[in-house]
Motif scaffolding. Structure first.
Motif, short mmCIF file in Angstrom:
data_model
loop_
_atom_site.label_atom_id
_atom_site.label_comp_id
_atom_site.label_asym_id
_atom_site.label_seq_id
_atom_site.Cartn_x
_atom_site.Cartn_y
_atom_site.Cartn_z
N LEU A 1 85.05 4.69 68.05
CA LEU A 1 85.67 3.42 67.66
C LEU A 1 86.04 3.44 66.16
O LEU A 1 87.12 3.01 65.78
CB LEU A 1 84.70 2.28 67.95
N LYS A 2 85.14 3.96 65.35
CA LYS A 2 85.40 4.03 63.91
C LYS A 2 86.62 4.90 63.63
O LYS A 2 87.51 4.53 62.84
CB LYS A 2 84.18 4.60 63.20
N ARG A 3 86.71 6.06 64.28
CA ARG A 3 87.85 6.95 64.06
C ARG A 3 89.16 6.35 64.58
O ARG A 3 90.21 6.55 63.98
CB ARG A 3 87.60 8.30 64.72
N LEU A 4 89.09 5.59 65.67
CA LEU A 4 90.30 4.94 66.18
C LEU A 4 90.83 3.91 65.19
O LEU A 4 92.04 3.80 64.99
CB LEU A 4 90.01 4.28 67.54
N PHE A 5 89.92 3.17 64.57
CA PHE A 5 90.35 2.20 63.55
C PHE A 5 90.95 2.93 62.34
O PHE A 5 91.92 2.46 61.75
CB PHE A 5 89.18 1.31 63.11
N GLU A 6 90.40 4.07 61.99
CA GLU A 6 90.96 4.85 60.89
C GLU A 6 92.37 5.33 61.21
O GLU A 6 93.23 5.40 60.32
CB GLU A 6 90.05 6.05 60.57
N VAL B 1 89.53 -1.12 53.27
CA VAL B 1 88.70 -1.90 54.20
C VAL B 1 87.64 -0.96 54.75
O VAL B 1 87.95 0.15 55.20
CB VAL B 1 89.55 -2.51 55.34
N GLU B 2 86.40 -1.42 54.72
CA GLU B 2 85.28 -0.57 55.11
C GLU B 2 84.59 -1.11 56.36
O GLU B 2 84.31 -2.30 56.46
CB GLU B 2 84.28 -0.52 53.95
N ILE B 3 84.36 -0.22 57.32
CA ILE B 3 83.59 -0.59 58.52
C ILE B 3 82.11 -0.45 58.18
O ILE B 3 81.63 0.64 57.88
CB ILE B 3 83.97 0.30 59.72
N MET B 4 81.39 -1.56 58.22
CA MET B 4 79.99 -1.57 57.80
C MET B 4 79.02 -1.33 58.96
O MET B 4 77.96 -0.75 58.77
CB MET B 4 79.66 -2.92 57.14
N SER B 5 79.40 -1.80 60.14
CA SER B 5 78.50 -1.65 61.29
C SER B 5 79.30 -1.80 62.58
O SER B 5 80.31 -2.51 62.62
CB SER B 5 77.38 -2.70 61.22
N LYS C 1 81.43 -5.16 68.86
CA LYS C 1 81.52 -5.97 67.64
C LYS C 1 81.60 -5.02 66.46
O LYS C 1 80.84 -4.05 66.38
CB LYS C 1 80.30 -6.89 67.50
N ILE C 2 82.53 -5.32 65.55
CA ILE C 2 82.73 -4.48 64.38
C ILE C 2 82.67 -5.36 63.14
O ILE C 2 83.40 -6.36 63.04
CB ILE C 2 84.10 -3.76 64.43
N ALA C 3 81.79 -5.01 62.20
CA ALA C 3 81.68 -5.76 60.94
C ALA C 3 82.45 -5.00 59.86
O ALA C 3 82.23 -3.80 59.65
CB ALA C 3 80.21 -5.90 60.54
N ASP D 1 85.40 -7.76 69.00
CA ASP D 1 85.12 -8.88 68.08
C ASP D 1 85.04 -8.29 66.68
O ASP D 1 84.11 -7.54 66.37
CB ASP D 1 83.77 -9.54 68.42
N ILE D 2 86.02 -8.59 65.87
CA ILE D 2 86.02 -8.09 64.49
C ILE D 2 85.55 -9.22 63.59
O ILE D 2 86.18 -10.29 63.55
CB ILE D 2 87.41 -7.60 64.07
N ILE D 3 84.45 -9.01 62.89
CA ILE D 3 83.88 -10.08 62.06
C ILE D 3 83.73 -9.60 60.62
O ILE D 3 83.68 -8.40 60.35
CB ILE D 3 82.52 -10.57 62.63
N GLU D 4 83.65 -10.54 59.71
CA GLU D 4 83.52 -10.19 58.30
C GLU D 4 82.07 -9.95 57.94
O GLU D 4 81.19 -10.77 58.23
CB GLU D 4 84.10 -11.31 57.42
N TRP D 5 81.82 -8.81 57.32
CA TRP D 5 80.48 -8.50 56.83
C TRP D 5 80.18 -9.35 55.59
O TRP D 5 81.04 -9.55 54.73
CB TRP D 5 80.39 -7.02 56.47
N LYS D 6 78.97 -9.87 55.53
CA LYS D 6 78.55 -10.68 54.38
C LYS D 6 77.24 -10.13 53.82
O LYS D 6 76.36 -9.69 54.57
CB LYS D 6 78.35 -12.14 54.79
#
Length: 362
Positions: free
Chosen positions: A204-209, A220-224, A234-236, A271-276
């Motif tokens: 999933l991470k590589r597909l977003f890249e 933009v950084e994928i945190m989790s 779910k992707i933060a 579900d793409i959510i913002e990391w805080k």
């Protein structure tokens, strides 16, 4: 043996990259075993291969001793001095014992050694080539499947995909072209073995890249990532540029970017959510699309929290078969206890009542 062998070794070094010295060393070791096996000799022997002429010589190595107890391993000092007056006790002397017909055995052994080294070299090339693809996405073609694996042809080498790495519901038929994530490349006795996955979060991470340039370049950084492959993920994400909206960037105009990934994974919801940085905000975001009234932390267990949601949104927060709560907990790495507003009030009253009782008792 002849100069043809030398020519063959030169060609192997040039075409396969196998150094002549490596083959000669392996050949000499193999010929020692072949000599002992074919001539029933238990003595200490050495084989010497002349890499200029192609000649092979076998030597029995004997230790100089005062009195001989084993004539296959020892030679007396008196006999040694007859050969050369410089010999002393504990010196080693080599006596040539090359059999007349050893050339035939040597040729067969050389052929086996060379074939083995060529196989090892080819395996090494494959391992070196695909070892660099570990933790990367590659596109391959399904060749066949059995009860254990789906075999994916990556172009000259097969990767194996275990059942746990196959997305539930996906069908993998011969000649299907699929994207797989290389989880591990091993080089064992059977040669390089490549393990692929369609369920790993790394896919999933590589597909977003691939689909989101801002993720690829680190803006933009994928945190989790929390994922139940084939169903929901779910992707933060967070933005390292205050002018760029991390969630909106990943979703894309009219959802086009994330939809490409959903299509690749045959409908897996995202579900793409913002990391805080603030845990309460992060946990509240992770439970979307549900609203969150409050997040309460436990001083005794730093990885536990109680989340209070509106009564009418309790089922939404928990999700179908508890999936939303489960993925959120995995995403933020917290144990999450979700309660409705009413239940939370009753729980608080019970806690207050117990504390009052304890104070009265004291």
């Amino acid at each position: 043996m002849s100069k043809e062998m030398i020519t063959a070794l030169d060609i192997l070094e040039k075409e396969k990259g196998i150094k002549k010295e490596v083959i000669v060393e392996a050949l000499e070791a193999a010929l020692v075993s072949a000599f002992k096996r074919n001539y029933g000799q238990a003595q200490n022997v050495e084989v010497e291969f002349n890499d200029r002429k192609g000649d092979i010589h076998v030597y029995a190595v004997k230790k100089v001793v005062e009195e001989v107890e084993d004539d296959q391993l020892e030679v007396s000092l008196a006999d040694a001095l007859m050969i050369n007056r410089a010999y002393e006790l504990d010196d080693e002397i080599r006596f040539e014992v090359t059999p007349k017909n050893f050339g035939r055995i040597a040729a067969q052994t050389a052929k086996q050694v060379i074939m083995q080294r060529v196989r090892e070299a080819e395996r090494g090339v494959i391992y070196e080539k695909y070892g660099q693809y570990e933790d990367e996405i590659v596109t391959g073609e399904v060749s066949h499947r059995d009860n254990r694996y789906v075999y994916v042809d990556l172009g000259g080498v097969e990767a194996v995909m275990a059942k746990s790495d196959q997305i539930p519901g996906e069908q993998y038929e011969p000649h299907d072209h699929i994207k797989v994530y290389i989880t591990k490349v091993e080089n064992n006795g059977k040669g390089p073995q490549i393990f692929a996955s369609r369920t790993d979060s790394g896919l999933l991470k590589r597909l977003f890249e691939q689909e989101v340039p801002e993720v690829y370049d680190g803006t933009v950084e994928i945190m989790s990532i929390a994922r139940e492959a084939g169903d929901r993920a779910k992707i933060a994400v967070r933005s390292n540029d205050p002018d760029i909206d991390a969630v909106g960037t990943c979703v894309g105009a009219k959802g086009q970017r994330v939809q490409t990934i959903v299509n690749e994974l045959h409908g897996e919801n995202m579900d793409i959510i913002e990391w805080k940085e603030d845990p309460a905000e992060y946990i509240a975001n992770a439970l979307k699309p549900s609203e969150v009234i409050d997040v309460l932390f436990n001083e005794e267990d730093e990885n536990y929290c109680m989340v209070i949601v509106p009564d009418y949104q309790l089922s939404l927060a928990i999700g179908r078969r508890g999936q939303n709560a489960r993925l959120a907990a995995k995403l933020v790495n917290f144990k999450i206890d979700i309660k409705s507003e009413t239940d939370a009030s009753e729980y608080a009253e019970e806690e207050d009542s117990e504390e009052s009782t304890e104070e009265t008792a004291e």
